[in-house]
Design a protein around this motif. Structure first.
Motif, short mmCIF file in Angstrom:
data_model
loop_
_atom_site.label_atom_id
_atom_site.label_comp_id
_atom_site.label_asym_id
_atom_site.label_seq_id
_atom_site.Cartn_x
_atom_site.Cartn_y
_atom_site.Cartn_z
N HIS A 1 0.82 -1.23 0.00
CA HIS A 1 0.00 0.00 0.00
C HIS A 1 0.85 1.27 0.00
O HIS A 1 0.32 2.36 -0.19
CB HIS A 1 -0.93 0.01 1.22
CG HIS A 1 -1.63 -1.30 1.45
ND1 HIS A 1 -2.59 -1.76 0.58
CD2 HIS A 1 -1.48 -2.26 2.40
CE1 HIS A 1 -3.01 -2.95 1.01
NE2 HIS A 1 -2.35 -3.27 2.09
N GLY A 2 2.15 1.13 0.22
CA GLY A 2 3.02 2.30 0.32
C GLY A 2 3.08 2.76 1.78
O GLY A 2 2.14 2.57 2.54
N TYR A 3 4.20 3.36 2.13
CA TYR A 3 4.41 3.81 3.51
C TYR A 3 3.36 4.83 3.92
O TYR A 3 2.74 4.72 4.98
CB TYR A 3 5.83 4.39 3.61
CG TYR A 3 6.11 5.13 4.89
CD1 TYR A 3 6.30 4.44 6.08
CD2 TYR A 3 6.21 6.53 4.90
CE1 TYR A 3 6.57 5.13 7.25
CE2 TYR A 3 6.48 7.21 6.07
CZ TYR A 3 6.66 6.51 7.25
OH TYR A 3 6.92 7.19 8.40
N ASP A 4 3.15 5.84 3.07
CA ASP A 4 2.23 6.93 3.43
C ASP A 4 0.80 6.45 3.63
O ASP A 4 0.02 7.08 4.33
CB ASP A 4 2.25 8.02 2.35
CG ASP A 4 3.51 8.87 2.43
OD1 ASP A 4 4.02 9.04 3.55
OD2 ASP A 4 3.97 9.36 1.39
N ARG A 5 0.45 5.36 2.96
CA ARG A 5 -0.94 4.90 3.01
C ARG A 5 -1.17 3.77 4.01
O ARG A 5 -2.22 3.12 3.98
CB ARG A 5 -1.37 4.43 1.61
CG ARG A 5 -1.40 5.59 0.63
CD ARG A 5 -1.78 5.12 -0.74
NE ARG A 5 -1.68 6.22 -1.69
CZ ARG A 5 -2.32 6.29 -2.84
NH1 ARG A 5 -3.12 5.31 -3.19
NH2 ARG A 5 -2.16 7.31 -3.64
N THR A 6 -0.18 3.50 4.84
CA THR A 6 -0.32 2.43 5.83
C THR A 6 -0.38 3.05 7.23
O THR A 6 0.64 3.48 7.76
CB THR A 6 0.86 1.44 5.74
OG1 THR A 6 0.95 0.96 4.40
CG2 THR A 6 0.68 0.27 6.69
N GLU B 1 7.78 6.66 11.43
CA GLU B 1 9.07 6.82 10.76
C GLU B 1 10.12 5.92 11.41
O GLU B 1 10.97 5.34 10.73
CB GLU B 1 9.48 8.31 10.81
CG GLU B 1 10.72 8.66 9.98
CD GLU B 1 12.03 8.50 10.72
OE1 GLU B 1 13.07 8.41 10.07
OE2 GLU B 1 12.01 8.46 11.98
N SER B 2 10.04 5.79 12.73
CA SER B 2 11.02 4.92 13.42
C SER B 2 10.77 3.45 13.05
O SER B 2 11.71 2.65 12.99
CB SER B 2 10.99 5.15 14.93
OG SER B 2 10.49 4.04 15.62
#
Lengths: 186, 186
Positions: free
Chosen positions: B18-23, B47-48
């Motif tokens: 789903h991509g980082y931004d969308r999870t 982010e961590s």
């Protein structure tokens, strides 16, 4: 410059620096100097804008190069022409990064259309290699993998090229072509 | 499997699809079967978690390969070993895609740490090529560009490999090594 082109250039710049997901339509409108309604007049949603940005890049750079290459009957000359142009395009235009990086955010029917341009490049390289194999110029290697090797060398450039540099890609073209052509030729 | 590893695997899978931004963190917690507070106990912010996922991949695959390669004194053997392992890792583990694709979402101090592992690979390839040039085995080419050609061929794999395939990468290793080694050797 017309508003349409201004929108493409600004959106492409913002997608590139902040990522597609992190660039709101309102911010793009503001940077272009139009209202949010004005932006939505051109693009019904952000996904359609992304698609148009990618299409713009493809129609400006990629597809004309493919069409020019296909006209060259000699497969070795065709391969050399396309490979060189591919490197030069990647070197000159950092927006290629969006094409590769953000295309997976597109709706399936848009993604399929973008994929067609990738398949065109892949087919072009694979066919040239296969024709050179048929005439005995290239050794027996998997022509699909060889085509992907060439695509990888060129496409990966946007990860390491310093786009603030203004020198010519001459030495890079020479090095990549030397490695690839010597690598496949008998 | 301990919770920590479970979090890495699930987050990596979700970032990938789903991509980082969308999870959202809440979704990761749900999929792992722990509370959101439980997830934040392990990772103070998303982010961590991304950084830890990338670090986990690097420490499992990438850094051990680099360390093993560095021990090989003969530069040609070192280059061949590293190149082969690089292809095999990319072929086996689709999560490499996150490493490349999402690392630019990291905070600068985390990104710098990840970049060190990339620079290790680049340095390893560049040095092997330069040593082979010094001994007359490799022709006069720009060893930085040659190193990036190898990295591009391998790293680009995650764009086209079908990760549902279960066959061995033997033919791919053979094709890529043949192209690259024949391409650089005198």
């Amino acid at each position: 410059m017309d508003t349409k082109k201004q929108i493409y250039l600004k959106a492409s710049e913002m997608f590139l620096h902040h990522g597609y997901d992190r660039t709101p339509m309102s911010q793009i409108a503001k940077e272009v100097g139009i209202s949010k309604a004005g932006l939505y007049h051109h693009h019904p949603c952000k996904e359609s804008l992304l698609f148009d940005v990618i299409k713009y890049f493809n129609e400006k750079n990629f597809i004309p190069t493919c069409k020019e290459a296909i006209k060259i009957s000699d497969p070795e000359k065709r391969l050399l022409f396309f490979f060189k142009k591919f490197i030069e395009t990647m070197y000159a235009d950092s927006s290629a990064r969006i094409l590769m990086h953000e295309a997976n955010k597109l709706e399936p029917h848009h993604f399929d259309e973008v994929k067609k341009s990738w398949q065109m490049a892949y087919g072009l390289l694979k066919d040239a290699i296969s024709e050179m194999q048929a005439s005995g110029k290239v050794k027996k290697i998997n022509s699909s993998y060889a085509a992907f090797a060439a695509i990888g060398m060129c496409s990966w450039m946007f990860y390491w090229i310093d786009y603030s540099r203004k020198d010519s890609p001459e030495e890079l073209v020479e090095t990549f072509l030397e490695i690839f052509m010597r690598g496949i030729i008998k």
